[in-house]
Design an enzyme around this catalytic site. Structure first.
Site, mmCIF file in Angstrom:
data_model
loop_
_atom_site.group_PDB
_atom_site.id
_atom_site.type_symbol
_atom_site.label_atom_id
_atom_site.label_comp_id
_atom_site.label_asym_id
_atom_site.label_seq_id
_atom_site.Cartn_x
_atom_site.Cartn_y
_atom_site.Cartn_z
ATOM 1 N N ARG A 25 0.822 -1.216 0.000
ATOM 2 C CA ARG A 25 0.000 0.000 0.000
ATOM 3 C C ARG A 25 0.857 1.269 0.000
ATOM 4 O O ARG A 25 0.461 2.280 0.586
ATOM 5 C CB ARG A 25 -0.952 0.019 1.203
ATOM 6 C CG ARG A 25 -1.973 -1.099 1.224
ATOM 7 C CD ARG A 25 -3.169 -0.756 0.353
ATOM 8 N NE ARG A 25 -4.275 -1.676 0.557
ATOM 9 C CZ ARG A 25 -5.419 -1.342 1.144
ATOM 10 N NH1 ARG A 25 -5.603 -0.122 1.574
ATOM 11 N NH2 ARG A 25 -6.360 -2.212 1.258
ATOM 12 N N ARG A 29 -3.394 6.356 1.068
ATOM 13 C CA ARG A 29 -3.937 7.629 1.538
ATOM 14 C C ARG A 29 -3.009 8.443 2.425
ATOM 15 O O ARG A 29 -3.293 9.594 2.716
ATOM 16 C CB ARG A 29 -5.242 7.366 2.301
ATOM 17 C CG ARG A 29 -6.414 7.164 1.375
ATOM 18 C CD ARG A 29 -7.629 6.722 2.137
ATOM 19 N NE ARG A 29 -7.416 5.381 2.669
ATOM 20 C CZ ARG A 29 -8.337 4.673 3.308
ATOM 21 N NH1 ARG A 29 -9.519 5.189 3.537
ATOM 22 N NH2 ARG A 29 -8.073 3.457 3.750
ATOM 23 N N ARG A 38 -7.402 11.815 -5.532
ATOM 24 C CA ARG A 38 -8.718 11.339 -5.090
ATOM 25 C C ARG A 38 -9.724 12.459 -4.855
ATOM 26 O O ARG A 38 -10.929 12.236 -4.920
ATOM 27 C CB ARG A 38 -8.572 10.473 -3.838
ATOM 28 C CG ARG A 38 -8.076 9.078 -4.118
ATOM 29 C CD ARG A 38 -9.162 8.164 -4.685
ATOM 30 N NE ARG A 38 -10.075 7.752 -3.617
ATOM 31 C CZ ARG A 38 -11.301 8.194 -3.446
ATOM 32 N NH1 ARG A 38 -11.786 9.094 -4.283
ATOM 33 N NH2 ARG A 38 -12.055 7.762 -2.468
ATOM 34 N N ASP A 74 -7.003 -2.594 -7.235
ATOM 35 C CA ASP A 74 -7.549 -3.183 -6.016
ATOM 36 C C ASP A 74 -7.889 -4.654 -6.243
ATOM 37 O O ASP A 74 -8.198 -5.055 -7.365
ATOM 38 C CB ASP A 74 -8.803 -2.440 -5.552
ATOM 39 C CG ASP A 74 -9.096 -2.738 -4.084
ATOM 40 O OD1 ASP A 74 -8.460 -2.112 -3.223
ATOM 41 O OD2 ASP A 74 -9.923 -3.627 -3.805
ATOM 42 N N TYR A 151 -15.001 -11.797 1.084
ATOM 43 C CA TYR A 151 -15.665 -10.498 0.868
ATOM 44 C C TYR A 151 -17.004 -10.684 0.143
ATOM 45 O O TYR A 151 -17.977 -10.011 0.452
ATOM 46 C CB TYR A 151 -14.775 -9.569 0.035
ATOM 47 C CG TYR A 151 -13.759 -8.793 0.841
ATOM 48 C CD1 TYR A 151 -14.162 -7.829 1.764
ATOM 49 C CD2 TYR A 151 -12.399 -8.999 0.660
ATOM 50 C CE1 TYR A 151 -13.229 -7.114 2.490
ATOM 51 C CE2 TYR A 151 -11.451 -8.284 1.386
ATOM 52 C CZ TYR A 151 -11.877 -7.337 2.299
ATOM 53 O OH TYR A 151 -10.960 -6.626 3.020
HETATM 54 O O1 CP3 Z 1 0.318 0.842 -3.149
HETATM 55 C C1 CP3 Z 1 -0.547 -0.041 -3.172
HETATM 56 O O2 CP3 Z 1 -0.356 -1.166 -2.694
HETATM 57 C C2 CP3 Z 1 -1.870 0.332 -3.753
HETATM 58 C C3 CP3 Z 1 -2.644 -0.701 -4.470
HETATM 59 C C4 CP3 Z 1 -3.619 -1.471 -3.604
HETATM 60 C C5 CP3 Z 1 -4.842 -0.969 -3.067
HETATM 61 N N1 CP3 Z 1 -5.498 -2.013 -2.489
HETATM 62 C C6 CP3 Z 1 -5.320 0.411 -3.162
HETATM 63 C C7 CP3 Z 1 -6.461 0.870 -2.355
HETATM 64 C C8 CP3 Z 1 -3.520 -2.808 -3.262
HETATM 65 C C9 CP3 Z 1 -2.379 -3.759 -3.525
HETATM 66 C C10 CP3 Z 1 -4.725 -3.140 -2.573
HETATM 67 C C11 CP3 Z 1 -5.028 -4.503 -2.109
HETATM 68 C C12 CP3 Z 1 -6.206 -4.735 -1.257
HETATM 69 N N2 CP3 Z 1 -7.460 -4.189 -1.362
HETATM 70 C C13 CP3 Z 1 -6.240 -5.685 -0.224
HETATM 71 C C14 CP3 Z 1 -5.104 -6.606 0.150
HETATM 72 C C15 CP3 Z 1 -4.062 -5.918 0.954
HETATM 73 C C16 CP3 Z 1 -4.474 -5.581 2.335
HETATM 74 O O3 CP3 Z 1 -4.393 -4.401 2.668
HETATM 75 O O4 CP3 Z 1 -4.834 -6.494 3.088
HETATM 76 C C17 CP3 Z 1 -7.532 -5.648 0.343
HETATM 77 C C18 CP3 Z 1 -8.014 -6.492 1.502
HETATM 78 C C19 CP3 Z 1 -8.297 -4.712 -0.401
HETATM 79 C C20 CP3 Z 1 -9.758 -4.388 -0.224
HETATM 80 C C21 CP3 Z 1 -9.925 -2.954 0.041
HETATM 81 N N3 CP3 Z 1 -9.835 -1.967 -0.926
HETATM 82 C C22 CP3 Z 1 -10.088 -2.302 1.290
HETATM 83 C C23 CP3 Z 1 -10.245 -3.016 2.613
HETATM 84 C C24 CP3 Z 1 -10.055 -0.932 1.043
HETATM 85 C C25 CP3 Z 1 -10.030 0.182 2.031
HETATM 86 C C26 CP3 Z 1 -11.312 0.673 2.459
HETATM 87 C C27 CP3 Z 1 -11.097 1.807 3.434
HETATM 88 O O5 CP3 Z 1 -11.776 2.824 3.254
HETATM 89 O O6 CP3 Z 1 -10.234 1.691 4.310
HETATM 90 C C28 CP3 Z 1 -9.930 -0.735 -0.345
HETATM 91 C C29 CP3 Z 1 -9.867 0.543 -1.070
HETATM 92 C C30 CP3 Z 1 -8.493 0.971 -1.426
HETATM 93 N N4 CP3 Z 1 -7.644 0.208 -2.168
HETATM 94 C C31 CP3 Z 1 -7.858 2.202 -1.113
HETATM 95 C C32 CP3 Z 1 -6.588 2.146 -1.698
HETATM 96 C C33 CP3 Z 1 -5.544 3.209 -1.693
HETATM 97 C C34 CP3 Z 1 -8.472 3.371 -0.371
HETATM 98 C C35 CP3 Z 1 -9.535 3.961 -1.239
HETATM 99 C C36 CP3 Z 1 -9.717 5.448 -1.065
HETATM 100 O O7 CP3 Z 1 -8.981 6.220 -1.697
HETATM 101 O O8 CP3 Z 1 -10.613 5.846 -0.330
#
Ligand code: CP3
Length: 346
Positions: A25, A29, A38, A74, A151
């Site tokens: 990640r 953010r 964003r 994602d 999920y």
């Molecule tokens: O630098 C990177 O790694 C970015 C790419 C990336 C994202 N998600 C961006 C993202 C990767 C590799 C992921 C994987 C991901 N997504 C996982 C596996 C890794 C982990 O953290 O366990 C999981 C479980 C998800 C599912 C998911 N997507 C969640 C739980 C969330 C967050 C929701 C929240 O509001 O906290 C997302 C959304 C997401 N994916 C964001 C980012 C930067 C935040 C979205 C935003 O901008 O609001």
């Protein structure tokens, strides 16, 4: 060694001047550059637009001397493309409009033209690879079958994923069929990313640690092996991340992946003993980055020293966190972690 050469050497378990570093990640953010993008674009728009995805993926590389980029996307793009209707409510995590709780629900999933609907992801990899022009390693990724299943059944995040885990006993056949469907989808998606220029792919089994050994072996492993067998035909490494998977080391040993990304509770020494021959990645605690800079530097050096003392040597290890960087993480501590790795020599 240049960054990409170091990353490729570590992936090939060959000698390196120091272990490469990237952070799960890393483009999230906590970075103002990400928040600025964003503020103007929805999350799915960023994922769907290669230029925006690349812009966000480059943000951490501009700030820190990381060795590899991860494509910005994602894991939930797959259930979204199957028709689940996934949105991200502020502060609530993902929300699914349609859950998968019955055979009829599974039949509703639209697999026709799935890879065309997901083409934006390999396209984002291609755009990133072209932009980086070999300066950094590139990781592609996908969700592991069990985590995508979890999920999809639950309909969002959960502490215990009770509906998903209950299905393993109430309708194990349906659970297996859904995981196999995800396995085939992520295998194709990963192959497309590798063909587009990714050097390796990481499968995120974020919720795999909720299962005990017997269930992980019975449900998660067959689907993982089904996906990995296909992906590995491309001749590039597959890395598996499991959060809270320390009790699963004995099971992970038999999974057909090249490498394992450790969470912060699993040490390199334990993992090396349990997983001989596998590439190892990890495992600093993301919460450490909220502590003092001195502690960040000290713990990072401790992990590097541990890697250096591993039986068989420090080859095949990649420094990373044990889970994704959290929002609000101070950038100064991210910089300190990366700086310790970059300066380290055996
Ligand atoms: O630098 C990177 O790694 C970015 C790419 C990336 C994202 N998600 C961006 C993202 C990767 C590799 C992921 C994987 C991901 N997504 C996982 C596996 C890794 C982990 O953290 O366990 C999981 C479980 C998800 C599912 C998911 N997507 C969640 C739980 C969330 C967050 C929701 C929240 O509001 O906290 C997302 C959304 C997401 N994916 C964001 C980012 C930067 C935040 C979205 C935003 O901008 O609001």
């Amino acid at each position: 060694m240049d960054k990409r050469a170091r990353f490729l050497a570590a992936l090939a378990r060959q000698p390196v001047d120091r272990p490469p570093v990237w952070l799960m990640r890393q483009a999230g953010r906590y970075l103002p550059g990400y928040r600025a993008v964003r503020a103007e674009h929805g999350f799915w728009d960023v994922c769907h637009t290669p230029e925006l995805s690349t812009r966000v993926a480059l943000e951490p590389l501009k700030k820190f001397p990381l060795d590899a980029a991860i494509v910005f996307s994602d894991i939930l793009i797959v259930p979204e493309a199957l028709g689940a209707g996934v949105t991200f409510e502020k502060g609530e995590g993902p929300v699914f409009e349609r859950t998968m709780r019955s055979r009829d629900d599974l039949k509703q999933w639209n697999t026709t033209g799935l890879m065309e609907r997901l083409a934006f992801m390999p396209n984002a990899v291609r755009h990133l690879a072209k932009t980086l022009a070999g300066s950094h390693g590139i990781l592609g990724f996908a969700g592991a079958p069990f985590t995508l299943f979890a999920y999809s059944v639950e309909g969002g995040g959960s502490d215990d994923f009770r509906h998903a885990r209950a299905m393993l006993t109430t309708d194990p056949g349906l659970a297996r069929d859904a995981m196999n469907l995800f396995a085939d989808a992520i295998a194709e998606l990963c192959l497309a990313q590798l063909a587009a220029g990714a050097d390796a792919v990481q499968l995120f089994d974020t919720w795999g640690g909720l299962l005990d050994k017997a269930d992980y072996r019975a449900f998660a492993v067959p689907a993982l092996n089904r996906a990995a067998a296909t992906i590995r035909k491309a001749g590039k490494p597959v890395i598996l991340f499991i959060k809270g998977g320390m009790h699963l080391l004995e099971v992970i040993k038999d999974i057909e992946v090249d490498g394992v990304s450790l969470d912060w509770r699993t040490s390199y020494s334990e993992a090396r003993a349990a997983l001989p021959g596998k590439l190892l990645q990890g495992q600093l605690d993301p919460v450490l980055l909220f502590g003092s800079e001195a502690a960040v530097r000290e713990r990072t050096r401790a992990v590097l020293d541990e890697i250096n003392r591993l039986p068989g040597g420090p080859g095949g290890c990649i420094v990373n966190l044990g889970h994704g960087i959290l929002p609000q993480t101070p950038e100064t501590n991210v910089a300190a972690l990366v700086d310790e790795v970059v300066r380290w020599r055996a």
